[in-house]
Design a protein around this motif. Structure first.
Motif, PDB file in Angstrom:
ATOM      1  N   LYS A 106       0.834  -1.219   0.000  1.00 44.48           N
ATOM      2  CA  LYS A 106       0.000   0.000   0.000  1.00 44.48           C
ATOM      3  C   LYS A 106       0.860   1.257   0.000  1.00 44.48           C
ATOM      4  O   LYS A 106       0.557   2.225  -0.689  1.00 44.48           O
ATOM      5  N   TRP A 107       1.934   1.252   0.788  1.00 46.67           N
ATOM      6  CA  TRP A 107       2.810   2.430   0.843  1.00 46.67           C
ATOM      7  C   TRP A 107       3.438   2.700  -0.515  1.00 46.67           C
ATOM      8  O   TRP A 107       3.658   3.850  -0.880  1.00 46.67           O
ATOM      9  N   ALA A 108       3.744   1.639  -1.266  1.00 47.00           N
ATOM     10  CA  ALA A 108       4.352   1.812  -2.592  1.00 47.00           C
ATOM     11  C   ALA A 108       3.339   2.376  -3.583  1.00 47.00           C
ATOM     12  O   ALA A 108       3.698   3.154  -4.470  1.00 47.00           O
ATOM     13  N   PHE A 109       2.079   1.975  -3.430  1.00 43.96           N
ATOM     14  CA  PHE A 109       1.018   2.533  -4.265  1.00 43.96           C
ATOM     15  C   PHE A 109       0.981   4.050  -4.071  1.00 43.96           C
ATOM     16  O   PHE A 109       1.007   4.813  -5.035  1.00 43.96           O
ATOM     17  N   TRP A 110       0.970   4.492  -2.814  1.00 43.77           N
ATOM     18  CA  TRP A 110       0.895   5.919  -2.530  1.00 43.77           C
ATOM     19  C   TRP A 110       2.192   6.645  -2.879  1.00 43.77           C
ATOM     20  O   TRP A 110       2.173   7.790  -3.325  1.00 43.77           O
ATOM     21  N   LEU A 111       3.327   5.983  -2.712  1.00 41.95           N
ATOM     22  CA  LEU A 111       4.598   6.580  -3.116  1.00 41.95           C
ATOM     23  C   LEU A 111       4.634   6.758  -4.631  1.00 41.95           C
ATOM     24  O   LEU A 111       5.060   7.809  -5.129  1.00 41.95           O
ATOM     25  N   MET A 112       4.163   5.764  -5.375  1.00 45.87           N
ATOM     26  CA  MET A 112       4.132   5.863  -6.836  1.00 45.87           C
ATOM     27  C   MET A 112       3.187   6.980  -7.277  1.00 45.87           C
ATOM     28  O   MET A 112       3.513   7.754  -8.186  1.00 45.87           O
ATOM     29  N   ILE A 113       2.027   7.084  -6.650  1.00 48.85           N
ATOM     30  CA  ILE A 113       1.073   8.147  -6.988  1.00 48.85           C
ATOM     31  C   ILE A 113       1.704   9.512  -6.710  1.00 48.85           C
ATOM     32  O   ILE A 113       1.680  10.412  -7.554  1.00 48.85           O
ATOM     33  N   THR A 114       2.295   9.666  -5.536  1.00 50.27           N
ATOM     34  CA  THR A 114       2.927  10.936  -5.161  1.00 50.27           C
ATOM     35  C   THR A 114       4.064  11.278  -6.112  1.00 50.27           C
ATOM     36  O   THR A 114       4.160  12.413  -6.603  1.00 50.27           O
ATOM     37  N   TYR A 115       4.922  10.300  -6.387  1.00 51.70           N
ATOM     38  CA  TYR A 115       6.052  10.531  -7.283  1.00 51.70           C
ATOM     39  C   TYR A 115       5.573  10.924  -8.679  1.00 51.70           C
ATOM     40  O   TYR A 115       6.082  11.881  -9.262  1.00 51.70           O
ATOM     41  N   THR A 116       4.616  10.197  -9.236  1.00 52.75           N
ATOM     42  CA  THR A 116       4.195  10.484 -10.610  1.00 52.75           C
ATOM     43  C   THR A 116       3.476  11.827 -10.719  1.00 52.75           C
ATOM     44  O   THR A 116       3.648  12.531 -11.711  1.00 52.75           O
ATOM     45  N   VAL A 117       2.702  12.193  -9.723  1.00 52.69           N
ATOM     46  CA  VAL A 117       2.044  13.510  -9.746  1.00 52.69           C
ATOM     47  C   VAL A 117       3.104  14.611  -9.689  1.00 52.69           C
ATOM     48  O   VAL A 117       3.041  15.580 -10.452  1.00 52.69           O
ATOM     49  N   TYR A 118       4.084  14.462  -8.803  1.00 52.25           N
ATOM     50  CA  TYR A 118       5.155  15.454  -8.707  1.00 52.25           C
ATOM     51  C   TYR A 118       5.936  15.546 -10.014  1.00 52.25           C
ATOM     52  O   TYR A 118       6.151  16.638 -10.552  1.00 52.25           O
ATOM     53  N   PHE A 119       6.375  14.409 -10.543  1.00 55.73           N
ATOM     54  CA  PHE A 119       7.181  14.402 -11.761  1.00 55.73           C
ATOM     55  C   PHE A 119       6.373  14.889 -12.959  1.00 55.73           C
ATOM     56  O   PHE A 119       6.914  15.567 -13.836  1.00 55.73           O
ATOM     57  N   LEU A 120       5.084  14.583 -12.989  1.00 55.93           N
ATOM     58  CA  LEU A 120       4.212  15.088 -14.058  1.00 55.93           C
ATOM     59  C   LEU A 120       4.138  16.614 -14.007  1.00 55.93           C
ATOM     60  O   LEU A 120       4.302  17.288 -15.023  1.00 55.93           O
ATOM     61  N   ALA A 121       3.931  17.152 -12.814  1.00 57.43           N
ATOM     62  CA  ALA A 121       3.831  18.609 -12.670  1.00 57.43           C
ATOM     63  C   ALA A 121       5.149  19.295 -13.054  1.00 57.43           C
ATOM     64  O   ALA A 121       5.142  20.282 -13.803  1.00 57.43           O
ATOM     65  N   VAL A 122       6.265  18.779 -12.580  1.00 53.00           N
ATOM     66  CA  VAL A 122       7.564  19.362 -12.911  1.00 53.00           C
ATOM     67  C   VAL A 122       7.825  19.263 -14.411  1.00 53.00           C
ATOM     68  O   VAL A 122       8.290  20.213 -15.035  1.00 53.00           O
ATOM     69  N   SER A 123       7.498  18.131 -15.016  1.00 55.21           N
ATOM     70  CA  SER A 123       7.718  17.946 -16.455  1.00 55.21           C
ATOM     71  C   SER A 123       6.876  18.905 -17.288  1.00 55.21           C
ATOM     72  O   SER A 123       7.351  19.449 -18.288  1.00 55.21           O
ATOM     73  N   ILE A 124       5.643  19.122 -16.870  1.00 56.90           N
ATOM     74  CA  ILE A 124       4.779  20.063 -17.594  1.00 56.90           C
ATOM     75  C   ILE A 124       5.338  21.483 -17.477  1.00 56.90           C
ATOM     76  O   ILE A 124       5.424  22.215 -18.469  1.00 56.90           O
ATOM     77  N   ILE A 125       5.731  21.866 -16.286  1.00 53.11           N
ATOM     78  CA  ILE A 125       6.287  23.209 -16.079  1.00 53.11           C
ATOM     79  C   ILE A 125       7.567  23.392 -16.896  1.00 53.11           C
ATOM     80  O   ILE A 125       7.732  24.402 -17.582  1.00 53.11           O
ATOM     81  N   LEU A 126       8.471  22.407 -16.852  1.00 51.06           N
ATOM     82  CA  LEU A 126       9.725  22.518 -17.598  1.00 51.06           C
ATOM     83  C   LEU A 126       9.492  22.477 -19.108  1.00 51.06           C
ATOM     84  O   LEU A 126      10.184  23.168 -19.856  1.00 51.06           O
ATOM     85  N   SER A 127       8.521  21.696 -19.553  1.00 56.77           N
ATOM     86  CA  SER A 127       8.243  21.640 -20.997  1.00 56.77           C
ATOM     87  C   SER A 127       7.703  22.971 -21.494  1.00 56.77           C
ATOM     88  O   SER A 127       7.988  23.381 -22.618  1.00 56.77           O
TER      89      SER A 127
END
Length: 128
Positions: A71-92
């Motif tokens: 369960k912790w990995a599910f939430w870590l993956m969700i948190t990581y992908t949301v963060y990386f998605l936001a940073v990638s959109i901003i940088l793009s």
């Protein structure tokens, strides 16, 4: 009859293990990019080697738990992908570089797929 592990979970976990191994290898090579790993994570002031080590460790821990349906990995993956998605959109938007679009697309795929498979992370037992 026990359910099998979804192929997407195996592929995503495997890609993160592979990514961690590649980052570890780049510590010992003279790999240079226009945008380093620290920059791609929106943290350009952190030394590149330290960021590679930290990201490698996070990827390995996250992939380990993800492949075991923790369960912790599910939430870590969700948190990581949301963060990386936001940073990638901003940088793009700032740099108009193809690599940031690819990162955003990958993060979106992982986020959507992980959310659709959340039931696997909330079961007690699942066969490999």
């Amino acid at each position: 009859m026990e359910e099998k592990r979804p192929l997407g979970i195996t592929l995503i976990g495997g890609f993160y293990v592979f990514g961690a191994l590649v980052l570890i290898i780049t510590l010992f090579t003279n790999a240079t990019d226009k945008f380093g790993i620290a920059f791609r994570f929106g943290l350009p002031n952190i030394p590149e080697d330290i960021m590679r080590i930290v990201v490698s460790i996070v990827f390995l821990v996250m992939a380990f738990g993800y492949l075991r349906f923790a369960k912790w990995a599910f939430w870590l993956m969700i948190t990581y992908t949301v963060y990386f998605l936001a940073v990638s959109i901003i940088l793009s938007q700032q740099y108009n570089e193809q690599i940031f679009y690819g990162n955003a697309i990958w993060s979106s795929i992982v986020l959507v797929y992980t959310l659709t498979k959340r039931k696997y992370f909330y079961k007690d037992k699942l066969s490999s």
